[in-house]
Design an enzyme around this catalytic site. Structure first.
Site, PDB file in Angstrom:
ATOM      1  N   GLY A  71      67.231  15.727  19.896  1.00  0.00           N
ATOM      2  CA  GLY A  71      66.330  15.468  18.772  1.00  0.00           C
ATOM      3  C   GLY A  71      65.053  14.788  19.229  1.00  0.00           C
ATOM      4  CB  THR A  72      64.447  12.141  21.766  1.00  0.00           C
ATOM      5  OG1 THR A  72      65.394  11.250  21.168  1.00  0.00           O
ATOM      6  CG2 THR A  72      63.266  11.364  22.307  1.00  0.00           C
ATOM      7  CG  ASN A 150      68.221   6.611  11.886  1.00  0.00           C
ATOM      8  OD1 ASN A 150      67.123   6.838  11.389  1.00  0.00           O
ATOM      9  ND2 ASN A 150      68.399   5.690  12.807  1.00  0.00           N
ATOM     10  CD  GLN A 178      71.512  10.626  11.505  1.00  0.00           C
ATOM     11  OE1 GLN A 178      72.570  11.012  10.990  1.00  0.00           O
ATOM     12  NE2 GLN A 178      71.497  10.019  12.678  1.00  0.00           N
ATOM     13  N   GLY A 199      72.085  18.526  18.254  1.00  0.00           N
ATOM     14  CA  GLY A 199      73.470  19.011  18.270  1.00  0.00           C
ATOM     15  C   GLY A 199      74.519  17.942  18.028  1.00  0.00           C
ATOM     16  CG  HIS A 200      74.293  13.785  19.737  1.00  0.00           C
ATOM     17  ND1 HIS A 200      74.571  12.467  19.484  1.00  0.00           N
ATOM     18  CD2 HIS A 200      72.949  13.854  19.872  1.00  0.00           C
ATOM     19  CE1 HIS A 200      73.445  11.765  19.478  1.00  0.00           C
ATOM     20  NE2 HIS A 200      72.440  12.589  19.711  1.00  0.00           N
ATOM     21  CB  THR A 236      67.715  27.240  33.743  1.00  0.00           C
ATOM     22  OG1 THR A 236      66.865  27.694  34.781  1.00  0.00           O
ATOM     23  CG2 THR A 236      68.914  28.163  33.604  1.00  0.00           C
ATOM     24  CB  CYS A 324      70.985  -6.562  20.980  1.00  0.00           C
ATOM     25  SG  CYS A 324      71.417  -8.074  21.825  1.00  0.00           S
TER      26      CYS A 324
HETATM   27  N1  PLP Z   1      66.054  11.241  14.754  1.00  0.00           N
HETATM   28  C1  PLP Z   1      67.002  10.619  14.044  1.00  0.00           C
HETATM   29  C2  PLP Z   1      66.794  10.422  12.579  1.00  0.00           C
HETATM   30  C3  PLP Z   1      68.151  10.157  14.673  1.00  0.00           C
HETATM   31  O1  PLP Z   1      69.089   9.541  13.948  1.00  0.00           O
HETATM   32  C4  PLP Z   1      68.302  10.361  16.057  1.00  0.00           C
HETATM   33  C5  PLP Z   1      69.477   9.852  16.770  1.00  0.00           C
HETATM   34  O2  PLP Z   1      70.099   8.889  16.354  1.00  0.00           O
HETATM   35  C6  PLP Z   1      67.272  11.034  16.749  1.00  0.00           C
HETATM   36  C7  PLP Z   1      66.162  11.456  16.071  1.00  0.00           C
HETATM   37  C8  PLP Z   1      67.363  11.290  18.225  1.00  0.00           C
HETATM   38  O3  PLP Z   1      68.221  12.354  18.496  1.00  0.00           O
HETATM   39  P1  PLP Z   1      68.792  12.554  19.974  1.00  0.00           P
HETATM   40  O4  PLP Z   1      69.801  11.489  20.181  1.00  0.00           O
HETATM   41  O5  PLP Z   1      69.388  13.917  19.961  1.00  0.00           O
HETATM   42  O6  PLP Z   1      67.640  12.440  20.892  1.00  0.00           O
END
Ligand code: PLP
Length: 390
Positions: A71-72, A150, A178, A199-200, A236, A324
């Site tokens: 996602g990042t 999130n 999310q 994905g995760h 790849t 933290c």
């Molecule tokens: N965006 C949101 C709203 C998230 O909750 C998260 C992960 O917690 C991310 C982006 C980042 O996703 P990734 O861990 O796949 O980089």
């Protein structure tokens, strides 16, 4: 000890069906999907299938899906693509409650010549959409607003916002990491240019994500390299994980209904029993418009980390609302943006459920939590003060 996992907004278990689908692509079917031979080509064929499944979950066309590593990366790709495509525009709009994958990038850009507007939220975590509209200008390169938060689970009115943003002709991106798999998302109903998913968060493995880019959207790649993903993302392909993401998206179509009924019921039971049995507790976030799996609960006058540790001893996994950093337990930027009082923000716990949680697990949590909070409050000077004052 049995693990009771209620931290699914952090990450999810890979679904057994997803794992099964992935396994051959680690060992037997290891060809490079770009190879000319049939062996590699068969992997390419499976990736094509996965692309269609991801597209189908969000109502997109397969050519509009770019596979990424997470996602990042999807968020970074979207924002960087927009600012590179419109080099004369030096303004970005986002929110004060984005995930660091957007927030920290925007803060970085604000130190490097860009003007960034961070739209505030109210006490319930709802977005100030008027503030957003007032700040849209001809200089705005991109508006990036998350679909669902999130931490609080609060859902933002993406469909409504998209109308105004697109009327202004500004690129609109949403971080839907999310939302995907938890609530229905159909890009055909929304004037979106780009959407990120990971994905995760939906029972696929870590290390794979996707970016939806609407056909016709100006785009420039973030990872410059080979011709993969039609030249839009070099590298790849992570074949096994992409196959897994495809399967997870296929399963998500069935899960969404379940999340909205069974999991929402479990979430409501967990939250109502906690609120009704433990004094000085409150829900952070708009209870009417939240992800059905998420509850963010403040236990006043105790530290979230202490609650987490005591739950951890019983095998219960959840998250706290603190970051933290530099040795101090600062409430998260989301709780601060919502104006959650200090005494509540410090004792905030997020429970996020999934299809793998059971009613017995919820019963166990609601049975174990009251004595934990009572013990911690007995040790809390703030709680003693509060009791004396009342
Ligand atoms: N965006 C949101 C709203 C998230 O909750 C998260 C992960 O917690 C991310 C982006 C980042 O996703 P990734 O861990 O796949 O980089």
């Amino acid at each position: 000890m049995k693990v009771i996992y209620t931290d699914n907004n952090a990450t999810t278990q890979v679904a057994p069906e997803v794992l099964e689908e992935m396994l051959p692509y680690f060992h037997e079917l290891y060809g490079n999907p770009s190879s000319m031979h049939t062996f590699g080509g068969s992997v390419g064929h499976k990736i094509k299938e996965a692309r269609a499944k991801v597209a189908s979950l969000i109502g997109a066309s397969p050519e509009e899906i770019i596979f990424t590593s997470c996602g990042t990366e999807s968020n970074n790709t979207a924002i960087q693509a927009a600012i590179r495509s419109y080099p004369d525009k030096m303004h970005i709009i986002t929110t004060r409650v984005e995930h660091p994958a957007v927030k920290n990038l925007c803060e970085y850009l604000s130190k490097n010549g860009y003007r960034v507007t961070f739209v505030p939220v109210d006490r319930k975590g709802r977005l100030d959409v008027d503030y957003l509209y007032e700040n849209l200008t001809d200089d705005t390169a991109i508006v990036s607003i998350m679909w669902a938060n999130n931490e609080s689970g609060v859902i933002f009115p993406i469909e409504e916002i998209s109308r105004t943003v697109k009327e202004k002709g500004v690129v609109f991106h949403t971080d839907a990491v999310q939302a995907i798999g938890k609530i229905p998302v159909d890009v055909r109903n929304v004037g979106l240019d780009m959407l990120s998913l990971s994905g995760h968060k939906l029972h696929a493995p870590k290390g794979v994500g996707a970016l939806y880019v609407r056909k016709g959207t100006k785009f420039s790649p973030f990872l410059i390299g080979g011709h993969q993903e039609s030249g839009r993302r070099g590298g790849t392909e992570n074949s096994a994980s992409i196959v897994g993401l495809g399967k997870a998206c296929e399963l998500a179509v069935d899960h969404i209904e379940e999340v909205n009924t069974r999991i929402k019921h479990l979430r409501d039971k967990l939250e109502n029993e906690i609120i009704n049995t433990i004094p000085n507790t409150m829900i952070n976030g708009d209870r009417k418009n939240r992800l059905p799996n998420t509850t963010n609960i403040a236990f006043e006058y105790v530290e979230g980390e202490s609650i987490l540790l005591m739950m951890d001893e019983l095998g219960i996994c959840a998250s706290s609302g603190s970051a933290c950093t530099s040795g101090s337990l600062e409430p998260s930027h989301v709780l601060r943006a919502m104006g959650v009082p200090f005494t509540a923000a410090h004792g905030t716990i997020r429970f996020s459920l999934s299809t793998y949680n059971s009613e017995d697990e919820i019963n166990f949590i609601v049975e174990q939590l009251p004595p934990i909070i009572e013990r911690l409050r007995k040790m809390s000077p703030f709680w003693q003060e509060c009791q004396m004052a009342s």
